[in-house]
Design a protein around this motif. Structure first.
Motif, PDB file in Angstrom:
ATOM      1  N   MET A 328      23.886  26.880  -3.663  1.00  0.00           N
ATOM      2  CA  MET A 328      24.400  28.214  -3.981  1.00  0.00           C
ATOM      3  C   MET A 328      24.590  29.052  -2.719  1.00  0.00           C
ATOM      4  O   MET A 328      25.558  29.802  -2.598  1.00  0.00           O
ATOM      5  N   LEU A 329      23.671  28.919  -1.786  1.00  0.00           N
ATOM      6  CA  LEU A 329      23.845  29.611  -0.506  1.00  0.00           C
ATOM      7  C   LEU A 329      25.123  29.150   0.183  1.00  0.00           C
ATOM      8  O   LEU A 329      25.900  29.957   0.699  1.00  0.00           O
ATOM      9  N   GLY A 330      25.350  27.851   0.182  1.00  0.00           N
ATOM     10  CA  GLY A 330      26.542  27.320   0.835  1.00  0.00           C
ATOM     11  C   GLY A 330      27.826  27.819   0.206  1.00  0.00           C
ATOM     12  O   GLY A 330      28.801  28.106   0.905  1.00  0.00           O
ATOM     13  N   ARG A 331      27.840  27.940  -1.121  1.00  0.00           N
ATOM     14  CA  ARG A 331      29.038  28.433  -1.803  1.00  0.00           C
ATOM     15  C   ARG A 331      29.365  29.869  -1.387  1.00  0.00           C
ATOM     16  O   ARG A 331      30.519  30.204  -1.109  1.00  0.00           O
ATOM     17  N   VAL A 332      28.340  30.704  -1.368  1.00  0.00           N
ATOM     18  CA  VAL A 332      28.568  32.097  -0.982  1.00  0.00           C
ATOM     19  C   VAL A 332      28.906  32.197   0.507  1.00  0.00           C
ATOM     20  O   VAL A 332      29.804  32.940   0.905  1.00  0.00           O
ATOM     21  N   LEU A 333      28.188  31.446   1.318  1.00  0.00           N
ATOM     22  CA  LEU A 333      28.439  31.499   2.760  1.00  0.00           C
ATOM     23  C   LEU A 333      29.841  31.018   3.111  1.00  0.00           C
ATOM     24  O   LEU A 333      30.465  31.541   4.038  1.00  0.00           O
ATOM     25  N   SER A 334      30.361  30.052   2.377  1.00  0.00           N
ATOM     26  CA  SER A 334      31.703  29.556   2.680  1.00  0.00           C
ATOM     27  C   SER A 334      32.738  30.656   2.510  1.00  0.00           C
ATOM     28  O   SER A 334      33.679  30.767   3.315  1.00  0.00           O
ATOM     29  N   GLU A 365      28.420  22.265   1.455  1.00  0.00           N
ATOM     30  CA  GLU A 365      29.318  23.211   0.803  1.00  0.00           C
ATOM     31  C   GLU A 365      30.232  23.887   1.820  1.00  0.00           C
ATOM     32  O   GLU A 365      31.426  24.076   1.571  1.00  0.00           O
ATOM     33  N   LEU A 366      29.680  24.247   2.943  1.00  0.00           N
ATOM     34  CA  LEU A 366      30.489  24.876   3.986  1.00  0.00           C
ATOM     35  C   LEU A 366      31.593  23.936   4.472  1.00  0.00           C
ATOM     36  O   LEU A 366      32.745  24.337   4.631  1.00  0.00           O
ATOM     37  N   SER A 367      31.243  22.682   4.684  1.00  0.00           N
ATOM     38  CA  SER A 367      32.231  21.716   5.158  1.00  0.00           C
ATOM     39  C   SER A 367      33.337  21.498   4.129  1.00  0.00           C
ATOM     40  O   SER A 367      34.509  21.312   4.487  1.00  0.00           O
ATOM     41  N   ALA A 368      32.953  21.550   2.859  1.00  0.00           N
ATOM     42  CA  ALA A 368      33.925  21.289   1.794  1.00  0.00           C
ATOM     43  C   ALA A 368      34.806  22.490   1.484  1.00  0.00           C
ATOM     44  O   ALA A 368      35.960  22.329   1.063  1.00  0.00           O
ATOM     45  N   ARG A 369      34.293  23.709   1.699  1.00  0.00           N
ATOM     46  CA  ARG A 369      34.977  24.896   1.200  1.00  0.00           C
ATOM     47  C   ARG A 369      35.586  25.793   2.272  1.00  0.00           C
ATOM     48  O   ARG A 369      36.438  26.626   1.969  1.00  0.00           O
TER      49      ARG A 369
END
Length: 416
Positions: A328-334, A365-369
């Motif tokens: 969830m952090l990664g989704r928001v950070l992206s 998530e960051l790499s993907a988004r």
């Protein structure tokens, strides 16, 4: 264009102009010494671009007013005669920072060099107490810290409150996890502190969002190197955020920028204290994370330490809770990275010891988004905060920054 001081200026120039230039140059010299740690007059001259005669006059004024000290050491790194070494004074002016959070109060006093000289932390459940009572508790702890500072020949010249939620003009507009709405925090704290120190001068009080101050502490004292644009997340009961652009804090039009904990990641998710549903805080905040791991959220820092212990022992429930929080952090950070393109994302607060488990799913998530080319998944880009930085230290340093900007405004002697 660099100001060059009063030497050779038009004698008909107004005195106010000369005074302004001198104050500016005093600030330049004091900052140069602070940044260098140890330096000679010749070294200061080389750094700030003023003549050695001008530097000598400015240094003498700063010595006289107690902002600098001169050691017996000499240094001959520059051309000419060896010079004595200058340092910022270890005594005299200081700042005090007070961080108020849901389950603790932390107080820090720093000297002119930014060194942490007094630190007091009390773990308290502030959720059920009135704002006046919480701020009175904080004033009591601050009063003890001030007494300890005085014993070290320090003279705190101001205080700063690090507060959760939306903070503006001395008031907490909203702090959902504390249940505060339109609380005049500066006024209540100042009154409580004055009542505990009735024979002493009133200490000026200012306030700021705690995530903003933690980010500034990371900027000033952390291990960021040349990084001056970064996103800072702090995990506590809630999730706070701050964005630093080119070394300057982004506050937003109304001073409320950075409320990343209330970005929605699941529209049909759990109800949040802010009134929305599925906020990041409901998945990656301290309470949510501890509940998901099967730990008692009321145990606060003790439970966080237990979560670290269980994660190291490969406990399935702990690892699952951390993996979901990291995702969830990664989704928001992206989204934030796509918007602002920071050099780094820094995880502080309770996230710092949890980075080994939060970072991998967040990085995926960051790499993907994140838009191609904006993010390279390295440890330097997604990193833990420095152990030496927190909101209380940032708050205290905020006061010291005012001193560095205009030393004579905080002098106990008349300006020359």
């Amino acid at each position: 264009m660099r100001l060059t001081g009063p030497v050779g200026r038009d004698p008909l120039e107004p005195k106010a102009g000369r005074d302004t230039v001198r104050r500016h140059n005093l600030s330049l010299v004091l900052r140069a010494v602070r940044d260098a740690g140890e330096i000679t007059r010749a070294g200061v001259s080389a750094r700030v671009g003023l003549t050695r005669a001008a530097i000598s006059s400015l240094v003498e004024q700063l010595l006289e007013n107690g902002f600098l000290s001169e050691s017996g050491k000499t240094f001959s790194g520059q051309a000419g005669r060896p010079g004595t070494v200058l340092k910022v004074a270890r005594t005299g002016v200081a700042g005090i920072g007070i961080e108020i959070n849901v389950d603790y109060v932390s107080v820090c006093v720093v000297d002119l060099a930014g060194t942490d000289r007094v630190r007091l932390v009390e773990h308290l459940d502030n959720r059920g107490a009135s704002p006046a009572r919480v701020l009175a508790r904080a004033a009591r702890i601050a009063s003890r810290a001030l007494a300890s500072a005085v014993e070290q020949d320090l003279r705190p010249v101001g205080s700063a409150l690090a507060l959760p939620g939306l903070v503006t003009a001395g008031t907490v507009r909203s702090a959902p996890n504390l249940g505060w709405v339109r609380v005049p925090a500066e006024e209540l704290f100042a009154e409580a502190l004055a009542g505990m120190r009735p024979r002493l001068p009133v200490l000026p009080v200012r306030s700021e969002n705690e995530a903003n101050l933690a980010a500034l502490a990371e900027l000033w004292f952390g291990g960021l190197g040349d990084v001056r644009t970064f996103l800072y997340l702090t995990g506590e009961i809630g999730v706070g955020g701050a964005l630093v652009l080119g070394g300057e804090l982004l506050r937003g039009a109304h001073g409320f920028a950075g409320e990343i904990g209330h970005v929605v990641v699941a529209p049909d998710g759990p109800e949040c204290r802010c009134g929305s549903r599925g906020c990041l805080e409901q998945y990656a905040g301290q309470s949510a994370l501890l509940r998901a791991a099967g730990l008692d959220e009321s145990d606060g820092s003790t439970a966080v330490a237990e979560l670290v212990h269980r994660a190291r022992a490969s406990d399935d429930r702990a690892l699952s809770a951390l993996a979901r929080a990291g995702l969830m952090l990664g989704r928001v950070l992206s989204g934030a990275v796509n918007l602002f393109d920071p050099d780094a994302v820094v995880l502080g607060g309770i996230y710092r010891p949890l980075v080994p488990w939060l970072a991998p799913p967040a990085a995926r998530e960051l790499s993907a988004r994140v838009v191609s080319g904006l993010w390279q998944p390295t440890a330097a880009r997604l990193r833990a905060s420095s152990p030496a930085t927190d909101a209380a230290r940032g708050a205290a340093a905020l006061v010291v920054q005012d001193v560095l900007t205009d030393p004579l405004a905080f002098s106990t002697r008349a300006a020359g």
